[in-house]
Design a protein around this motif. Structure first.
Motif, PDB file in Angstrom:
ATOM      1  N   TYR A   1     108.984 -19.611 111.686  1.00 51.24           N
ATOM      2  CA  TYR A   1     107.691 -19.116 111.235  1.00 51.24           C
ATOM      3  C   TYR A   1     107.671 -18.763 109.745  1.00 51.24           C
ATOM      4  O   TYR A   1     106.684 -19.062 109.043  1.00 51.24           O
ATOM      5  CB  TYR A   1     107.290 -17.894 112.076  1.00 51.24           C
ATOM      6  N   PRO A   2     108.739 -18.132 109.184  1.00 49.98           N
ATOM      7  CA  PRO A   2     108.698 -17.789 107.746  1.00 49.98           C
ATOM      8  C   PRO A   2     108.501 -18.987 106.823  1.00 49.98           C
ATOM      9  O   PRO A   2     108.049 -18.822 105.690  1.00 49.98           O
ATOM     10  CB  PRO A   2     110.063 -17.125 107.510  1.00 49.98           C
ATOM     11  N   PHE A   3     108.807 -20.194 107.295  1.00 48.63           N
ATOM     12  CA  PHE A   3     108.580 -21.367 106.452  1.00 48.63           C
ATOM     13  C   PHE A   3     107.084 -21.595 106.205  1.00 48.63           C
ATOM     14  O   PHE A   3     106.705 -22.141 105.168  1.00 48.63           O
ATOM     15  CB  PHE A   3     109.191 -22.614 107.095  1.00 48.63           C
ATOM     16  N   LEU A   4     106.236 -21.178 107.132  1.00 49.09           N
ATOM     17  CA  LEU A   4     104.790 -21.295 106.924  1.00 49.09           C
ATOM     18  C   LEU A   4     104.333 -20.360 105.805  1.00 49.09           C
ATOM     19  O   LEU A   4     103.437 -20.702 105.027  1.00 49.09           O
ATOM     20  CB  LEU A   4     104.042 -20.978 108.221  1.00 49.09           C
ATOM     21  N   ILE A   5     104.939 -19.186 105.738  1.00 47.61           N
ATOM     22  CA  ILE A   5     104.628 -18.266 104.640  1.00 47.61           C
ATOM     23  C   ILE A   5     105.039 -18.899 103.311  1.00 47.61           C
ATOM     24  O   ILE A   5     104.305 -18.833 102.315  1.00 47.61           O
ATOM     25  CB  ILE A   5     105.345 -16.917 104.846  1.00 47.61           C
ATOM     26  N   ALA A   6     106.227 -19.523 103.289  1.00 48.30           N
ATOM     27  CA  ALA A   6     106.688 -20.204 102.075  1.00 48.30           C
ATOM     28  C   ALA A   6     105.712 -21.303 101.677  1.00 48.30           C
ATOM     29  O   ALA A   6     105.387 -21.461 100.494  1.00 48.30           O
ATOM     30  CB  ALA A   6     108.085 -20.786 102.302  1.00 48.30           C
ATOM     31  N   ALA A   7     105.234 -22.064 102.646  1.00 44.10           N
ATOM     32  CA  ALA A   7     104.274 -23.129 102.350  1.00 44.10           C
ATOM     33  C   ALA A   7     103.001 -22.559 101.733  1.00 44.10           C
ATOM     34  O   ALA A   7     102.473 -23.107 100.752  1.00 44.10           O
ATOM     35  CB  ALA A   7     103.944 -23.894 103.630  1.00 44.10           C
TER      36      ALA A   7
ATOM     37  N   LEU B   1      99.452 -21.675  96.982  1.00 45.01           N
ATOM     38  CA  LEU B   1      98.794 -20.750  96.050  1.00 45.01           C
ATOM     39  C   LEU B   1      99.333 -20.934  94.636  1.00 45.01           C
ATOM     40  O   LEU B   1      98.558 -20.961  93.664  1.00 45.01           O
ATOM     41  CB  LEU B   1      99.015 -19.312  96.520  1.00 45.01           C
ATOM     42  N   TYR B   2     100.641 -21.090  94.510  1.00 44.17           N
ATOM     43  CA  TYR B   2     101.268 -21.342  93.204  1.00 44.17           C
ATOM     44  C   TYR B   2     100.694 -22.615  92.586  1.00 44.17           C
ATOM     45  O   TYR B   2     100.334 -22.649  91.397  1.00 44.17           O
ATOM     46  CB  TYR B   2     102.781 -21.460  93.427  1.00 44.17           C
ATOM     47  N   GLY B   3     100.544 -23.658  93.381  1.00 38.08           N
ATOM     48  CA  GLY B   3      99.985 -24.914  92.887  1.00 38.08           C
ATOM     49  C   GLY B   3      98.549 -24.768  92.428  1.00 38.08           C
ATOM     50  O   GLY B   3      98.145 -25.335  91.397  1.00 38.08           O
ATOM     51  N   LEU B   4      97.748 -23.995  93.171  1.00 35.31           N
ATOM     52  CA  LEU B   4      96.340 -23.790  92.805  1.00 35.31           C
ATOM     53  C   LEU B   4      96.230 -23.024  91.485  1.00 35.31           C
ATOM     54  O   LEU B   4      95.373 -23.336  90.642  1.00 35.31           O
ATOM     55  CB  LEU B   4      95.617 -23.040  93.922  1.00 35.31           C
ATOM     56  N   VAL B   5      97.096 -22.016  91.302  1.00 30.15           N
ATOM     57  CA  VAL B   5      97.099 -21.269  90.038  1.00 30.15           C
ATOM     58  C   VAL B   5      97.497 -22.185  88.884  1.00 30.15           C
ATOM     59  O   VAL B   5      96.921 -22.125  87.795  1.00 30.15           O
ATOM     60  CB  VAL B   5      98.038 -20.052  90.130  1.00 30.15           C
TER      61      VAL B   5
END
Length: 416
Positions: free
Chosen positions: A165-171, A176-180
Motif C-alpha cells: 500500500y505505501p507504494f501508492l502514496i509514493a506514486a 504531485l511533484y510532476g505537476l509542480v
C-alpha cells in the motif's frame, strides 16, 4: 545567509523540496521490499536478491547515457516523462502479485531513477550561479537525508514489510511533484539551456581512454568493491534481520537503522569533509572501505539492537568518506578534456550494487539467517578486496603528481 537562500532559483527549490519528499516516500517503501518478498511472497533470499539487483543493473546500463539524453532533447522533457513514468512504476509495485512482476517493475524503477536524478542534478547546475552551486548541492544532499530520517519510521507504521500500500502514496507524491514541475517550467522555462548538438558518447572510446589510465583503472575497480559493500546495507542486512530468529522484530530494527544512518550522515558529513579535505584524495576512500568492511563484521556478530546501531554508525562514517570524496578524486585524476567521460565511466562501479543483493542472498540461502558471521565475514572480505586497488591508485597518483611537479621545481632552480 537569508539573502543567499532567497537568491536560490525557484526551480532549484522545487527540486530540493521534491527530492526530500521523494526520498521520504521511497525510503518508506523500497527498503522494505526485500522483507516483503521474503516474508509475504515466500521468495528465497537468492530470488529476492536477483529481484533487488535488477534495479541497480538497469541503472548501471543506462547511467553512461543519462546526461546525454537530457542534453539532446532538453531537461524539461526528460524530467517530466521520467517522473510520471516513475509514478506509474510505483503503482506497478502496489498491484504486483507475482515475483516476476516485481522483477519487471523494479527494473523499470532503476531506469526511471537513472534518467530523472542525473537530469535533475544537471538542471540544478544549469540554473545555479557558480558562487551558489556548493550551497545548492549541499541543500539537495541534506534534503535526501532528511527524507530518509523519517521515511523508514513512517513505513514501519504503515506496515511496509507486510503490504505494498505505501507504494501508492509514493506514486501520489511523484505525480504531485510532476505537476509542480509543470507549473514551474511554464513560468521559468525560458531560462533553461537550449538543446545540445553534442554527439552521442562512444562507450568503446571512453573505456579505451580510461582503461589506459594507470591511476583511474584501479580506482574504478577498487570503488566497485566499495559499492559492493555499501549495497549490502539495504539488501542483505534487511533480509538477514527479517529471517534471523534472534531478532523478534527485524523489520522494526531495520527501520530504526535506516533512520540512524540518515541522521548520522547529517551529523558527521561536515566534520569528516573538513578533517579529510587536506589528505591525499585516495586516503579517505581507503578509510571508508575499512569502516564499511568492519561494519559487516559488527552486523554479523551482533545479537541485539545496540551493537547493530554501532555497526550503522561505523557503516555511515565509511559511506560519507566514500561518497563525499569520490567526485573530488575523479576531478583530480581526470584529464581536463575527458572529464565528462571519466565521470560517466566511474558510474560503472555501480556493478557492485548489482552483485551485492545476489551474493548476500546466496550466502543466506546457503548458511541460513541464524549464522551471522558465516554470512557477513565473506561480505567483509569481498568489500576489503578493494583495498589493494585503492593503495595502488594512491601510489600511482602520488608518483604522477610528483613527476608533474618536478619540471616546475627545476625551472624555478634554473631561474635562480
Amino acid at each position: 545567509m537569508k539573502l543567499t537562500l532567497r537568491q536560490v532559483h525557484p526551480l532549484a527549490w522545487t527540486i530540493i523540496i521534491g527530492t526530500m519528499f521523494g526520498r521520504l516516500v521511497t525510503s518508506m517503501s523500497i527498503p522494505f521490499l526485500s522483507i516483503y518478498l521474503t516474508r509475504v511472497l515466500g521468495a528465497t533470499p537468492t530470488q529476492t536478491g536477483i529481484t533487488i539487483a535488477a534495479s541497480s543493473l538497469a541503472g548501471v546500463s543506462i547511467s553512461f547515457y543519462g546526461g546525454y539524453i537530457s542534453d539532446i532533447i532538453g531537461r524539461r522533457k526528460v524530467m517530466l516523462i521520467s517522473i510520471f513514468c516513475w509514478a506509474a512504476v510505483f503503482v506497478g509495485f502496489a498491484i504486483a502479485g507475482h515475483l516476476w512482476v516485481f522483477l519487471l517493475v523494479n527494473t523499470l524503477n532503476g531506469l526511471c531513477r537513472s534518467v530523472f536524478e542525473p537530469t535533475s542534478r544537471a538542471l540544478l547546475s544549469d540554473i545555479t550561479p557558480s558562487s551558489q552551486k556548493l550551497l545548492v548541492f549541499n541543500l539537495r544532499y541534506a534534503a535526501v537525508n532528511l527524507g530518509v530520517v523519517f521515511g523508514p519510521i513512517i513505513g514501519l507504521q504503515l506496515g511496509s514489510a507486510q503490504s505494498t500500500y505505501p507504494f501508492l502514496i509514493a506514486a501520489a507524491v511523484y505525480i504531485l511533484y510532476g505537476l509542480v514541475l509543470i507549473m514551474q517550467f511554464s513560468v521559468h522555462g525560458g531560462q533553461l539551456p537550449s538543446r545540445s548538438a553534442a554527439q552521442s558518447p562512444r562507450l568503446r572510446e571512453a573505456l579505451s581512454v580510461t582503461g589506459r589510465d594507470r591511476v583511474f583503472l584501479p580506482i574504478l575497480i577498487g570503488t566497485t568493491f566499495c559499492v559492493l559493500g555499501y549495497g549490502h546495507f539495504s539488501s542483505t542486512l534487511a533480509q538477514y534481520l527479517a529471517l534471523n530468529t534472534h531478532f523478534a522484530n527485524g523489520g522494526q530494527a531495520f527501520s530504526y537503522m535506516l533512520s540512524l544512518n540518515a541522521v548520522t550522515v547529517l551529523v558527521v558529513q561536515f566534520p569528516i569533509v573538513r578533517t579529510f579535505r587536506n589528505f591525499p584524495p585516495v586516503i579517505p576512500l581507503i578509510f571508508g572501505n575499512l569502516c564499511v568492511s568492519a561494519s559487516m563484521l559488527v552486523f554479523g556478530s551482533a545479537n541485539g539492537l545496540p551493537l547493530l546501531m554501532f555497526g550503522v554508525v561505523l557503516f555511515t562514517i565509511g559511506e560519507v568518506l566514500l561518497f563525499t570524496m569520490m567526485d573530488m578524486l575523479i576531478d583530480r585524476v581526470a584529464k581536463p578534456e575527458w572529464k565528462g567521460t571519466y565521470f560517466g565511466t566511474i558510474g560503472f562501479n555501480g556493478i557492485g550494487s548489482v552483485i551485492a543483493p545476489i551474493l548476500g542472498g546466496i550466502l543466506i540461502d546457503f548458511w541460513g539467517a541464524d549464522h551471522g558471521l558465516a554470512i557477513f565475514f565473506p561480505l567483509a572480505l569481498t568489500t576489503a578486496a578493494g583495498l589493494p586497488f585503492l593503495f595502488t591508485a594512491h601510489r600511482r597518483l602520488t608518483a604522477r603528481e610528483s613527476a608533474a611537479a618536478a619540471p616546475v621545481v627545476i625551472e624555478k632552480e634554473n631561474a635562480v
